[in-house]
Design an enzyme around this catalytic site. Structure first.
Site, PDB file in Angstrom:
ATOM      1  N   SER A 124       0.835  -1.209   0.000  1.00  8.62           N
ATOM      2  CA  SER A 124       0.000   0.000   0.000  1.00  8.62           C
ATOM      3  C   SER A 124       0.861   1.247   0.000  1.00  8.62           C
ATOM      4  CB  SER A 124      -0.868  -0.026   1.256  1.00  8.62           C
ATOM      5  OG  SER A 124      -1.458   1.213   1.487  1.00  8.62           O
ATOM      6  N   TYR A 149      -1.253  -0.657  10.720  1.00 10.79           N
ATOM      7  CA  TYR A 149      -1.560  -1.250   9.407  1.00 10.79           C
ATOM      8  C   TYR A 149      -0.383  -1.038   8.457  1.00 10.79           C
ATOM      9  CZ  TYR A 149      -3.309  -1.503   4.644  1.00 10.79           C
ATOM     10  OH  TYR A 149      -3.433  -1.779   3.308  1.00 10.79           O
ATOM     11  N   LYS A 153       2.467  -3.765   6.735  1.00 12.87           N
ATOM     12  CA  LYS A 153       2.823  -3.890   5.306  1.00 12.87           C
ATOM     13  C   LYS A 153       4.346  -3.777   5.144  1.00 12.87           C
ATOM     14  CE  LYS A 153      -1.161  -4.419   3.292  1.00 12.87           C
ATOM     15  NZ  LYS A 153      -1.477  -5.687   2.649  1.00 12.87           N
TER      16      LYS A 153
HETATM   17  P1  NAD Z   1     -10.847  -6.569   1.362  1.00 13.67           P
HETATM   18  O1  NAD Z   1     -11.034  -6.560   2.835  1.00 13.67           O
HETATM   19  O2  NAD Z   1     -12.022  -6.317   0.502  1.00 13.67           O
HETATM   20  O3  NAD Z   1     -10.166  -7.948   0.902  1.00 13.67           O
HETATM   21  C1  NAD Z   1      -9.311  -8.677   1.741  1.00 13.67           C
HETATM   22  C2  NAD Z   1      -9.800 -10.121   1.725  1.00 13.67           C
HETATM   23  O4  NAD Z   1      -8.924 -10.921   2.529  1.00 13.67           O
HETATM   24  C3  NAD Z   1     -11.207 -10.277   2.292  1.00 13.67           C
HETATM   25  O5  NAD Z   1     -11.978 -11.038   1.391  1.00 13.67           O
HETATM   26  C4  NAD Z   1     -10.990 -11.021   3.610  1.00 13.67           C
HETATM   27  O6  NAD Z   1     -12.092 -11.863   3.920  1.00 13.67           O
HETATM   28  C5  NAD Z   1      -9.726 -11.798   3.320  1.00 13.67           C
HETATM   29  N1  NAD Z   1      -8.912 -12.136   4.503  1.00 13.67           N
HETATM   30  C6  NAD Z   1      -8.490 -11.317   5.494  1.00 13.67           C
HETATM   31  N2  NAD Z   1      -7.729 -11.989   6.364  1.00 13.67           N
HETATM   32  C7  NAD Z   1      -7.644 -13.259   5.901  1.00 13.67           C
HETATM   33  C8  NAD Z   1      -6.985 -14.429   6.358  1.00 13.67           C
HETATM   34  N3  NAD Z   1      -6.268 -14.427   7.484  1.00 13.67           N
HETATM   35  N4  NAD Z   1      -7.108 -15.556   5.642  1.00 13.67           N
HETATM   36  C9  NAD Z   1      -7.844 -15.587   4.496  1.00 13.67           C
HETATM   37  N5  NAD Z   1      -8.489 -14.502   4.011  1.00 13.67           N
HETATM   38  C10 NAD Z   1      -8.391 -13.364   4.716  1.00 13.67           C
HETATM   39  O7  NAD Z   1      -9.691  -5.526   1.049  1.00 13.67           O
HETATM   40  P2  NAD Z   1      -9.172  -4.977  -0.346  1.00 13.67           P
HETATM   41  O8  NAD Z   1      -9.474  -3.536  -0.390  1.00 13.67           O
HETATM   42  O9  NAD Z   1      -9.578  -5.860  -1.444  1.00 13.67           O
HETATM   43  O10 NAD Z   1      -7.615  -5.121  -0.097  1.00 13.67           O
HETATM   44  C11 NAD Z   1      -6.882  -6.225  -0.553  1.00 13.67           C
HETATM   45  C12 NAD Z   1      -5.420  -6.028  -0.217  1.00 13.67           C
HETATM   46  O11 NAD Z   1      -4.960  -4.815  -0.802  1.00 13.67           O
HETATM   47  C13 NAD Z   1      -5.146  -5.898   1.284  1.00 13.67           C
HETATM   48  O12 NAD Z   1      -3.975  -6.591   1.588  1.00 13.67           O
HETATM   49  C14 NAD Z   1      -4.965  -4.418   1.481  1.00 13.67           C
HETATM   50  O13 NAD Z   1      -4.111  -4.150   2.555  1.00 13.67           O
HETATM   51  C15 NAD Z   1      -4.365  -3.986   0.162  1.00 13.67           C
HETATM   52  N6  NAD Z   1      -4.643  -2.586  -0.175  1.00 13.67           N
HETATM   53  C16 NAD Z   1      -5.916  -2.111  -0.066  1.00 13.67           C
HETATM   54  C17 NAD Z   1      -6.165  -0.771  -0.349  1.00 13.67           C
HETATM   55  C18 NAD Z   1      -7.552  -0.204  -0.168  1.00 13.67           C
HETATM   56  O14 NAD Z   1      -7.685   0.987   0.125  1.00 13.67           O
HETATM   57  N7  NAD Z   1      -8.615  -0.968  -0.365  1.00 13.67           N
HETATM   58  C19 NAD Z   1      -5.128   0.064  -0.769  1.00 13.67           C
HETATM   59  C20 NAD Z   1      -3.856  -0.476  -0.906  1.00 13.67           C
HETATM   60  C21 NAD Z   1      -3.623  -1.815  -0.597  1.00 13.67           C
HETATM   61  C1  WQD Z   2      -9.365   9.840   1.181  1.00 17.25           C
HETATM   62  C2  WQD Z   2      -9.479  11.341   1.449  1.00 17.25           C
HETATM   63  C3  WQD Z   2      -9.805  11.936   3.749  1.00 17.25           C
HETATM   64  C4  WQD Z   2     -13.692  10.071   4.163  1.00 17.25           C
HETATM   65  C5  WQD Z   2      -6.785   4.918   3.229  1.00 17.25           C
HETATM   66  C6  WQD Z   2      -5.716   4.187   3.949  1.00 17.25           C
HETATM   67  C7  WQD Z   2      -4.679   3.705   2.979  1.00 17.25           C
HETATM   68  C8  WQD Z   2      -5.275   2.942   1.810  1.00 17.25           C
HETATM   69  C9  WQD Z   2      -6.434   3.658   1.210  1.00 17.25           C
HETATM   70  C10 WQD Z   2      -5.099   0.595   2.251  1.00 17.25           C
HETATM   71  C11 WQD Z   2      -8.718  11.727   2.696  1.00 17.25           C
HETATM   72  C12 WQD Z   2     -11.004  12.319   2.917  1.00 17.25           C
HETATM   73  C13 WQD Z   2     -12.512  10.529   3.644  1.00 17.25           C
HETATM   74  C14 WQD Z   2     -14.677  11.014   4.560  1.00 17.25           C
HETATM   75  C15 WQD Z   2     -13.220  12.786   3.844  1.00 17.25           C
HETATM   76  N1  WQD Z   2      -5.771   1.658   2.220  1.00 17.25           N
HETATM   77  N2  WQD Z   2     -12.267  11.866   3.495  1.00 17.25           N
HETATM   78  N3  WQD Z   2     -14.399  12.341   4.374  1.00 17.25           N
HETATM   79  O1  WQD Z   2      -7.025   7.929   4.042  1.00 17.25           O
HETATM   80  O2  WQD Z   2      -6.150   8.324   1.698  1.00 17.25           O
HETATM   81  O3  WQD Z   2      -6.202   6.058   2.609  1.00 17.25           O
HETATM   82  O4  WQD Z   2      -7.354   4.063   2.230  1.00 17.25           O
HETATM   83  O5  WQD Z   2      -3.947   0.393   2.021  1.00 17.25           O
HETATM   84  O6  WQD Z   2      -3.819   2.900   3.712  1.00 17.25           O
HETATM   85  O7  WQD Z   2      -5.111   5.070   4.892  1.00 17.25           O
HETATM   86  O8  WQD Z   2      -8.309   7.097   2.015  1.00 17.25           O
HETATM   87  O9  WQD Z   2     -10.666   7.065   1.334  1.00 17.25           O
HETATM   88  O10 WQD Z   2     -10.127   7.176   3.798  1.00 17.25           O
HETATM   89  O11 WQD Z   2      -9.685   9.146   2.384  1.00 17.25           O
HETATM   90  O12 WQD Z   2     -13.032  13.996   3.717  1.00 17.25           O
HETATM   91  O13 WQD Z   2     -15.760  10.670   5.067  1.00 17.25           O
HETATM   92  O14 WQD Z   2     -10.845  11.651   1.709  1.00 17.25           O
HETATM   93  O15 WQD Z   2      -9.496  12.952   4.668  1.00 17.25           O
HETATM   94  O16 WQD Z   2      -8.087  12.915   2.408  1.00 17.25           O
HETATM   95  P1  WQD Z   2      -6.871   7.462   2.655  1.00 17.25           P
HETATM   96  P2  WQD Z   2      -9.769   7.549   2.417  1.00 17.25           P
END
Ligand code: NAD
Ligand code: WQD
Length: 337
Positions: A124, A149, A153
């Protein structure tokens, strides 16, 4: 090629499972459904015309992994399974380390035992923390992730950087995704947060459809063009394609490689509100609220390394993300339930 997707029933995983099936790959999903529903995979099968194999289980369960690798001859693993809420990680750091760090370690051990050495890790942009310069490139220093978190990572990234020295057969991609947004254009799969969304786009979508009264814009006094914070939102289908390209790139590379998956374009909260209003034809009422703890003013990617080395760049823009998120919201007002 047969690919194991851990966390493949989740938001990014389900879109990647679909992209893999559409590219002719065999897909096995391992997911414990702690933050998802098997319905996402039924919908993936409906769109693709064939289903991924689904194993319900936990990535920390050595027995499950042992039988999975014995039963399915897997060539590569895309690792999405993990917990992803920054706020929750502050309240429950040990749970995050157990699931994200320990889960990755157990998975890597099981892979080595099964002689599977191709690994793509869903990291991430969080690992960059607060940076003085924008955009952030892979060369920027990491190590100051501001929450458990992000640190979970980083710990996995460290583990992955160490592995090839222990065994040169490892081929590892670390993909640092920026802010995923949008849904598949069919409206059948999308982001299905539990309870009140904490991420911006699903929150805005629920305001637009009338489930939530208004958006609280966290901070109106940031040093940005309109005072609201700026992020790099990337269409989830572009992210899925980026994962496929990374998988391809590992065919000709050994060692550990890091790529940003972002668009390179910054978008403010108010830009997002306006884009969503244009896509939905609805008004999104909002008020400026205090800054959210831990937020930074601006974060967007330098995506040129992925473009140069993977031949990948994000093709979709804000109008696509908001249109697709709105279609998903309208067709599934209660998500997969
Ligand atoms: P998500 O929660 O929708 O998907 C994660 C999946 O992993 C879920 O289906 C959950 O049930 C499963 N899971 C969690 N722990 C598990 C375990 N111990 N064993 C088996 N399954 C398990 O999240 P997402 O948004 O699809 O994110 C997927 C990956 O991408 C994550 O690793 C997250 O950290 C990373 N990521 C997400 C974002 C974001 O903002 N959504 C941004 C950057 C990176
Ligand atoms: C985006 C912008 C808020 C909600 C997070 C995690 C990051 C990654 C993605 C996994 C920010 C603003 C939000 C609201 C708002 N996940 N906001 N009102 O914080 O950039 O990133 O999700 O890896 O690790 O930290 O994403 O969608 O929460 O916020 O004003 O109700 O929207 O302040 O600037 P963020 P977000």
């Amino acid at each position: 090629m047969r690919v194991l997707l851990t966390g493949g029933a989740g938001y990014i995983g389900s879109h990647t499972a679909l992209a893999l099936l559409q590219a002719g790959r065999e897909v096995v999903v391992l997911d414990n459904l702690c933050n998802s529903s098997a319905e996402s995979l039924a919908r993936v099968a409906r769109i693709a015309g064939r289903a991924p194999v689904f194993v319900e289980g936990d990535v920390r369960d050595r027995d499950v992994l042992g039988s999975l690798f014995a039963e399915h001859l897997v060539d590569a693993v895309l690792h999405f399974a993990g917990l992803k809420s920054v706020g929750e990680s502050l309240a429950q750091p040990l749970r995050y380390h157990d699931n994200n760090v320990q889960g990755s370690q157990v998975l890597l051990e099981a892979m080595a035992q099964a002689s599977v050495f191709n690994f793509v890790f869903s990291s991430s942009a969080t690992v960059y923390g607060e940076q003085a310069q924008m955009p952030v490139s892979e060369a920027c220093s990491v190590g100051h992730a501001p929450n458990p978190y992000g640190r979970s990572k980083l710990m996995v990234e460290d583990m992955l950087r160490e592995l090839p020295a222990s065994d040169p057969r490892w081929r590892i991609a670390i993909l640092r995704s920026f802010n995923p947004a949008g849904a598949h254009e069919s409206g059948l799969i999308g982001e299905d947060p539990n309870g009140i969304p904490s991420n911006l786009l699903p929150y805005v979508a629920q305001v637009a459809i009338g489930k939530l009264p208004e958006l609280a814009v966290f901070g109106g006094d940031y040093p940005t063009t309109d005072g609201t914070s700026v992020r790099d939102y990337i269409h989830v289908l572009d992210l899925a394609e980026g994962h496929l390209r990374a998988l391809d790139a590992l065919q000709t590379r050994t060692g550990t490689h890091v790529w940003n998956l972002g668009t390179g374009r910054g978008c403010s909260v108010l830009d997002m509100v306006r884009a969503f209003e244009a896509a939905s034809g609805r008004t999104v009422p909002y008020r400026i609220a205090p800054r959210r703890f831990g937020d930074m003013a601006t974060c967007y990617a330098d995506p040129t390394k992925a473009e140069r080395e993977l031949g990948w760049r994000a093709r979709r823009g804000l109008p696509d993300m908001t249109r697709d998120a709105w279609r998903w919201q309208q067709m599934n007002p209660n998500g997969y339930r």
